[in-house]
Design a protein around this motif. Structure first.
Motif, PDB file in Angstrom:
ATOM      1  N   THR A 113       0.848  -1.197   0.000  1.00 47.12           N
ATOM      2  CA  THR A 113       0.000   0.000   0.000  1.00 47.12           C
ATOM      3  C   THR A 113       0.887   1.253   0.000  1.00 47.12           C
ATOM      4  N   LYS A 114       1.945   1.201   0.783  1.00 47.67           N
ATOM      5  CA  LYS A 114       2.881   2.345   0.825  1.00 47.67           C
ATOM      6  C   LYS A 114       3.482   2.581  -0.562  1.00 47.67           C
ATOM      7  N   MET A 115       3.883   1.489  -1.213  1.00 49.74           N
ATOM      8  CA  MET A 115       4.513   1.615  -2.540  1.00 49.74           C
ATOM      9  C   MET A 115       3.504   2.151  -3.557  1.00 49.74           C
ATOM     10  N   TYR A 116       2.269   1.656  -3.448  1.00 46.31           N
ATOM     11  CA  TYR A 116       1.199   2.090  -4.369  1.00 46.31           C
ATOM     12  C   TYR A 116       0.952   3.587  -4.194  1.00 46.31           C
ATOM     13  N   GLU A 117       0.837   4.016  -2.954  1.00 50.06           N
ATOM     14  CA  GLU A 117       0.561   5.439  -2.709  1.00 50.06           C
ATOM     15  C   GLU A 117       1.779   6.302  -3.029  1.00 50.06           C
ATOM     16  N   SER A 118       2.964   5.709  -2.900  1.00 46.06           N
ATOM     17  CA  SER A 118       4.154   6.485  -3.256  1.00 46.06           C
ATOM     18  C   SER A 118       4.225   6.667  -4.787  1.00 46.06           C
ATOM     19  N   ALA A 119       3.704   5.684  -5.543  1.00 44.18           N
ATOM     20  CA  ALA A 119       3.638   5.846  -7.011  1.00 44.18           C
ATOM     21  C   ALA A 119       2.672   6.980  -7.363  1.00 44.18           C
ATOM     22  N   ARG A 120       1.613   7.115  -6.584  1.00 44.73           N
ATOM     23  CA  ARG A 120       0.659   8.216  -6.830  1.00 44.73           C
ATOM     24  C   ARG A 120       1.380   9.563  -6.664  1.00 44.73           C
ATOM     25  N   LYS A 121       2.225   9.618  -5.650  1.00 46.71           N
ATOM     26  CA  LYS A 121       2.985  10.854  -5.395  1.00 46.71           C
ATOM     27  C   LYS A 121       3.948  11.126  -6.559  1.00 46.71           C
ATOM     28  N   LYS A 122       4.552  10.050  -7.079  1.00 47.62           N
ATOM     29  CA  LYS A 122       5.479  10.218  -8.218  1.00 47.62           C
ATOM     30  C   LYS A 122       4.746  10.774  -9.424  1.00 47.62           C
ATOM     31  N   VAL A 123       3.535  10.259  -9.679  1.00 43.66           N
ATOM     32  CA  VAL A 123       2.749  10.764 -10.818  1.00 43.66           C
ATOM     33  C   VAL A 123       2.362  12.218 -10.558  1.00 43.66           C
ATOM     34  N   GLN A 124       1.968  12.500  -9.323  1.00 41.74           N
ATOM     35  CA  GLN A 124       1.612  13.888  -8.972  1.00 41.74           C
ATOM     36  C   GLN A 124       2.790  14.821  -9.267  1.00 41.74           C
ATOM     37  N   ASP A 125       3.979  14.421  -8.842  1.00 36.68           N
ATOM     38  CA  ASP A 125       5.166  15.257  -9.072  1.00 36.68           C
ATOM     39  C   ASP A 125       5.463  15.377 -10.566  1.00 36.68           C
ATOM     40  N   TYR A 126       5.340  14.254 -11.274  1.00 34.93           N
ATOM     41  CA  TYR A 126       5.659  14.255 -12.713  1.00 34.93           C
ATOM     42  C   TYR A 126       4.750  15.224 -13.458  1.00 34.93           C
ATOM     43  N   LEU A 127       3.474  15.250 -13.062  1.00 43.36           N
ATOM     44  CA  LEU A 127       2.501  16.111 -13.758  1.00 43.36           C
ATOM     45  C   LEU A 127       2.406  17.493 -13.118  1.00 43.36           C
ATOM     46  N   ASN A 128       3.065  17.644 -11.984  1.00 38.93           N
ATOM     47  CA  ASN A 128       2.919  18.849 -11.167  1.00 38.93           C
ATOM     48  C   ASN A 128       1.446  19.134 -10.839  1.00 38.93           C
ATOM     49  N   ALA A 129       0.747  18.097 -10.421  1.00 40.85           N
ATOM     50  CA  ALA A 129      -0.647  18.280  -9.979  1.00 40.85           C
ATOM     51  C   ALA A 129      -0.638  18.914  -8.592  1.00 40.85           C
TER      52      ALA A 129
END
Ligand code: PLP
Length: 416
Positions: A76-92
């Motif tokens: 779950t931590k890894m999954y949510e950390s991937a969400r953060k990576k996408v957020q950073d990549y898109l600058n959401a």
């Protein structure tokens, strides 16, 4: 981890080293080194992505968000950390504006259904363009049919650029949403999405950008573009298949109803009434492709490690070199000659059927795509059925373009 010094003769990106990261590229087809020019269909996967998938299934597999046990908490931590990576990549702006889906197609269908349910009524209008992928046409047609709304289409000029004056004319008080491709998968055109969004926003109309062919070619800033929705697929950005992203501004996602019901998207279920979970979970019903999502996170890390500007600059060199080389061939007609484009070459050769050219290139170990590339209405504009498409990535080389050029010359001779 990756060299960004100028060790390659044409750029700051070390292609030889990068190619070693992609096991698929290191093989022969029909006795010759594979030249993979079908990157718009899907990209190859670097070893870090392949390895992490293997490792996750071998050591960490467990369902997300459900267990109190060690494995479930870890994944779950890894999954949510991937969400953060996408957020950073898109600058959401917010983490919960990132929804994991099964791909760009799924993301567009979610918006078409959910936005349609919330806001679209009889005689309303949705604007798309002539160069859309079928994934950004059919879901809107289905929604229009359901709601009694109409689809309006922005035309293109012969270079493959959107006619923005026409766009300004068709936008009106009945327009409910604009859905436009960022980069055309058939022509390579990079659309002026910031301008398109600004025009729509002047009229208080939200915009969805189909980023399936843009995300892998440079940095994307959804706050700068100011789009309301942005979608892409993991497999086009060097990640796994079966996973994608829907970015949506919090305001819309809060208001829109969920697309699917099931586990994980609920707050409380009673037979009389169910209440839904908060964002982003409201739109993630059922077990997500958590291994794929973490794989996408690894792909984004890999790309940012190389440097998105390095990728962009190198691919521009491939584009310039390829354009010069291919247009030097007599009787090769290039489709998609926009001022601003990515390294996609769509063409016809003499009057040889694209399928024949594709088959012959394959026998010379060059993988290209032939046909309509899921943009049938676009080809109607040019009054042809489709094209031969060579779509390049940052692991391709100038030498491979030379090989394509020589192969096409050979095919021309064969058909003389
Ligand atoms: N949009 C564009 C521009 C595409 O090129 C593609 C795939 O080729 C899609 C959407 C659909 O992507 P997927 O099939 O991964 O959902």
């Amino acid at each position: 981890m990756y060299e960004t010094k100028n060790t390659h003769k044409i750029s700051a990106l070390n292609v030889t080293k990068i190619r070693n990261d992609f096991p698929v590229l290191n093989q022969e087809v029909y006795g010759k080194a594979l030249i993979y020019f079908d990157n718009a269909a899907t990209t190859q996967k670097p070893r870090v992505v392949i390895d992490i998938i293997n490792k996750l299934y071998s050591e960490h597999n467990s369902n997300v968000h459900r267990g109190v046990h060690y494995l479930s908490e870890q994944i779950t931590k890894m999954y949510e950390s991937a969400r953060k990576k996408v957020q950073d990549y898109l600058n959401a702006r917010y983490n919960h504006e990132i929804i994991f889906t099964s791909g760009a197609t799924d993301s567009i269908n979610i918006v078409a259904y959910s936005f349609g349910e919330a806001y679209v009524k009889k005689n309303d209008e949705i604007i798309i363009s002539e160069m859309e992928h079928h994934s950004n046409i059919v879901p809107w047609q289905m929604m229009c049919k359901r709601k009694g709304a109409k689809l309006k289409v922005i035309s293109i000029n012969n270079k493959g650029e959107l006619l923005l004056d026409e766009y300004k004319k068709i936008i009106n008080s009945r327009t409910k949403l604009v859905a436009i491709v960022h980069v055309s998968n058939s022509l390579g055109t990079i659309n002026p999405v910031k301008e398109i969004v600004a025009i729509a926003h002047k009229n208080n109309i939200p915009v969805l950008i189909d980023g399936a062919q843009a995300i892998q070619h440079g940095s994307i800033d959804v706050q700068d573009i100011d789009c309301d929705f942005y979608v892409f697929s993991g497999h086009k950005i060097y990640g796994p298949t079966g996973v994608g992203v829907l970015y949506g501004k919090e305001r819309w996602l809060q208001e829109m109803p969920p697309y699917q019901g099931g586990g994980d998207m609920i707050e409380r279920v009673r037979f009389e009434r169910t209440t839904y979970d908060e964002l982003p979970f409201k739109f993630e019903a059922g077990t997500p492709n958590y291994i794929g999502v973490i794989g996408v996170g690894a792909a984004l890390d890999y790309l940012t490690g190389i440097g998105l500007d390095n990728i962009k600059n190198y691919e521009k060199k491939l584009l310039d070199y390829g354009t010069a080389k291919l247009t030097a061939l007599n009787e090769l007609k290039l489709y998609g000659t926009a001022e601003n484009k990515t390294c996609i070459f769509s063409f016809l050769l003499n009057n040889i059927h694209p399928y024949d050219v594709g088959m012959l290139l394959d026998k010379m170990s060059i993988a290209v795509r032939t046909g309509h590339h899921c943009t049938q209405p676009l080809w109607e504009h040019y009054k042809i059925e489709g094209s031969i498409r060579a779509s390049l990535a940052f692991y391709n080389t100038l030498e491979e373009i030379d090989s394509l050029y020589e192969a096409l010359k050979k095919i021309q001779k064969m058909f003389k």
